[in-house]
Every structure is written in C-alpha cells, then in structure tokens.
Design an enzyme around this catalytic site. Sequence first.
Site, PDB file in Angstrom:
ATOM      1  N   TYR A  14       0.869  -1.171   0.000  1.00 21.40           N
ATOM      2  CA  TYR A  14       0.000   0.000   0.000  1.00 21.40           C
ATOM      3  C   TYR A  14       0.910   1.227   0.000  1.00 21.40           C
ATOM      4  O   TYR A  14       1.582   1.513   0.990  1.00 21.40           O
ATOM      5  CB  TYR A  14      -0.906   0.020   1.232  1.00 21.40           C
TER       6      TYR A  14
ATOM      7  N   HIS B  49      -4.343  -2.982  -7.933  1.00 24.09           N
ATOM      8  CA  HIS B  49      -5.585  -3.589  -7.448  1.00 24.09           C
ATOM      9  C   HIS B  49      -6.654  -2.547  -7.175  1.00 24.09           C
ATOM     10  O   HIS B  49      -7.808  -2.685  -7.561  1.00 24.09           O
ATOM     11  CB  HIS B  49      -5.301  -4.391  -6.179  1.00 24.09           C
ATOM     12  N   HIS B  50      -6.300  -1.490  -6.442  1.00 23.54           N
ATOM     13  CA  HIS B  50      -7.260  -0.414  -6.224  1.00 23.54           C
ATOM     14  C   HIS B  50      -6.531   0.881  -5.903  1.00 23.54           C
ATOM     15  O   HIS B  50      -5.330   0.887  -5.607  1.00 23.54           O
ATOM     16  CB  HIS B  50      -8.287  -0.766  -5.128  1.00 23.54           C
TER      17      HIS B  50
ATOM     18  N   HIS C 285      -2.963   0.355  -4.000  1.00 23.68           N
ATOM     19  CA  HIS C 285      -2.717  -1.023  -3.574  1.00 23.68           C
ATOM     20  C   HIS C 285      -2.121  -1.782  -4.746  1.00 23.68           C
ATOM     21  O   HIS C 285      -2.764  -1.953  -5.783  1.00 23.68           O
ATOM     22  CB  HIS C 285      -4.024  -1.674  -3.117  1.00 23.68           C
TER      23      HIS C 285
ATOM     24  N   HIS D 118     -17.527  -3.601  -2.472  1.00 17.44           N
ATOM     25  CA  HIS D 118     -16.163  -4.132  -2.606  1.00 17.44           C
ATOM     26  C   HIS D 118     -15.927  -5.312  -1.666  1.00 17.44           C
ATOM     27  O   HIS D 118     -16.239  -5.264  -0.475  1.00 17.44           O
ATOM     28  CB  HIS D 118     -15.154  -3.024  -2.293  1.00 17.44           C
TER      29      HIS D 118
ATOM     30  N   HIS E  51     -13.053  -9.117  -1.746  1.00 15.38           N
ATOM     31  CA  HIS E  51     -11.897  -9.689  -2.437  1.00 15.38           C
ATOM     32  C   HIS E  51     -12.280 -11.021  -3.085  1.00 15.38           C
ATOM     33  O   HIS E  51     -13.402 -11.209  -3.531  1.00 15.38           O
ATOM     34  CB  HIS E  51     -10.723  -9.813  -1.473  1.00 15.38           C
TER      35      HIS E  51
ATOM     36  N   MET F 179     -12.372  -8.213   2.569  1.00 13.94           N
ATOM     37  CA  MET F 179     -12.967  -6.930   2.939  1.00 13.94           C
ATOM     38  C   MET F 179     -14.471  -7.011   2.701  1.00 13.94           C
ATOM     39  O   MET F 179     -14.967  -7.914   2.020  1.00 13.94           O
ATOM     40  CB  MET F 179     -12.375  -5.784   2.120  1.00 13.94           C
TER      41      MET F 179
END
Length: 452
Positions: A91, A123-124, A194, A275, A277, A348
């Site tokens: 991160y 990823h985000h 991320h 959201h 995973h 998450m």
Amino acid sequence: DHCRTVLKMVRKLDTCDDEDFKITDDTVKIIYSYHPHDPSSEASIPYHGTHRGIRSLLLLSKLSPPPLESDAITIDWRNENYHVPANDTTYSCRVFDFSSLQKKHHLIKFEVQVQKGHEVLVHHLVVYKCPGINRNLVNSPNYICNEDSDKTKQPCGKIVAIWAVGGEAFYFPTEAGLPVAEPGDTELYIMETHYNNPELKSGMVDNSGIRFTVTPTLRLHDAGILEVTAPVDTNLVIPPHQSNFVSSVYCNESTVTEFLQEYPNGVNVFGVQQHAHLLGKAIKTRVIHKGVEQKPLADDKYYDFNYQDFRRANRTLRAGDSLILECTYDSTGQTNVTYGGYSTQEEMCIAFIFHYPRTRLFNCQSKPLYKRFHTGPVVGWWSYLAPLTSTFDAIDWTNASVIREFKDSLENDQYFYVYGHDSNQYNYTMMDPKSMYPNVPYTEPPNTQCGV
C-alpha cells in the site's frame, strides 16, 4: 481506417420463462465470439476459432456520462516512477493538494489511469481527504501507508475518490459535484495505491494515477460519500468449507437520523460501489426504514472481483433509515480461516454510497466481539477487541455444530460500532445486531405481466 460491426439485440428483461435468464442489475457475464471476416453468405458462416471471450457487465445500472461544463479542467495525480517493492502486497501513499485552484470547485468526474501493462499489478486506488498532514509532504516521494508511526501520514476515513479493478470512469450527476478547494480548507489529500504482486516481481516502475475533472461553475448541490465498512482487521472471520457465508456491517438508525434530520426531504443516492476480495460471491446494501425493509440500494448476486464498477442509483436516504451491508463469501476452496486484511488473499466488506446534499456523516463501521469465544480475563469491553486468530485457527470447522455456534454468535453477540463525522471525528459504542433487522422484510414485487 478501421471498420467495426455493431450488433443491437432487444429482449424482455423478464421473459416469464423459467429457462431464460432474468436480466436484473446484477453483474452479468456476457459470452461472445466472432470471426474477423464477414461471411460470404448466410449459409456459410465460418467457425469463430479463438476469437471468443467472456466479460462482466452491468446491463441496467451502468452510470451514463452526462455533459461536462465547458470550463472544466483536468488535474492529474500520479505515482511518479514508483519502484514497486517485490512484496505480495504494497500500500503506497503520496500526498497532494488542490493549491492550483484559487477558489472552490466541484469535482465532476474522476478516472483512474493504470499504466499499460500494470493492469494486474494495480488492485485499487483511493483518495482520502485528511487533516493535520505536514504540507511539506505535498508531491514528495511515495511512502508505505500505515508503516510510519506519524498518524498524520496515514490514510483517514474521509474518501474523495475510489477505484478498484475493472472499474471505469465515474461521473457525478449534472446537479451535483464533490467540493474541493473550499475557502478556509487546509486539509490535504492522500492517494493510496494497492499493488498486488503475488509473484514477487522486482524492477517494476509504476506511473499509474488518477485524473480529476473539476469546474469552477458550481453545481446545485455539494456531493458526499458515505463508507459503510467492516474494519480491515482479523475480526472479519470467514470459516473454510462454506458456500454462502454472510458477514454483516451496520449503520444504525440513530446515526443516520442524527446526521440526516436536517434534510426533511432526505438525501439523494446516485451511485454505489461495493467491494470484497476473491472469496466475495454476492454483496447487498439493505435499507430499513423504522423497521420496514425497503428495496436495497444495491444488490449484486453475482459479484465479480475483476469487475468492480459503480452502480447507478436513484434513491433517497432519510432520517429513520438504517443500513445493513451483507457480504456473502464462498470459501469452499479454503481449508483455513480467511481473515479481514489488506492483501487480496484476505477479505474486505465495503460499500461506498455517493449522495447529495453532502452530510457530515462519512463513515459507519462495525465488527463482532465474539464474546463467547474469549477465554482470557475480561477487564472491560475493550478486552473483546483482542485478536482471536489462534482460537479460530484451532477450531474444527468441519464440525457442523461449531459452524452453527459461530453463526449464532454473529447474530446475537454484541458488536463494536463506530461512526465518523465532520472533520475526522469518531464516536463509538456497543450495539446489538438483533435490533437492526426489520420487522417487515423486503419482498421483490412480482412481474404482473407473467400471469399467476
């Protein structure tokens, strides 16, 4: 010049035939195939060969791009030549501001720009608006989020923009924009990226980032974002061997009423992003008004981790409402417990609710205390916040009675409840999940055109 063929197909959303797929606002997988050359006749259509694929889409709730103001400008924030560590999960944070804007503007569009070739790596990306950040950090090199003991360098709870894998550009409706560069506002912005690098590749240099479109022509309403989330920690527990395991997050009626009672007509919800995973299977954001459940803000029965786009909404939240976010996981391929966490292999459960007018409430979060699973001394309620990973790792999750006991604890034990408001202020309390559930559940109205 390149030619293209466009096929337009029309059918009823509900054909009233049980063997047909009913088209809803769920994520839908489209299967396609084509041949690069036109057939010579209808009788000689060639085999498509390898020209085929599958793609997830939102057929009914996709956001449509509205017209933008003629004076709109774009501002790019990027990870400049960031050397991505050879770690599974990174991160990375970077601090920015809107100092180039000399007066209040409305953010009317944002679009993440992933560097070509890094589509699997990124990823985000989330942009937070945070108080107390040292202005000397603006445009300084990236740093690892949450690694520094300096709390002012860590992402906070007030979100300005959010993107996850598969998402596209987000447009605000023509009547609203998210305010930036407001008079007297000294808060700065942290862009969190991320990176998912399970192969531990080294030598990757990234310049991905986000493009904002802003206008000095202020729209009718200031917009805001409410995040409803399970805290990203090991209190989110998903047992193995489960095909439909549900975890719930709550935003209770007293909280919603406290911050929405100043809006007699409520606030308008125009977009939702949900959201999870890799274990995520379905996500629903439920709304209950004074004990009577309403139509969900969003209900995706076929959640696709690789297609996390924004869903259009046209709903009203008002005083007397409460929210329940339900994430359904499929852990049948797992042999160990999956916990909440930041890596893609952890889990998450989050919903981002875009609305106007902007309210002072920006965050609701809750997590179960698992009181019956604590065996150590209890000196206060905070004792129940201690991690229970060693306890849960030792449980025999193939035992059906253990699963029943665990699910019962989620439905009946107390939760730790937190809500964030104003300029990063947080209040916390205990809550009973049973008090959140409706007296009258929502029932999907039947299609009257299908007969009895």
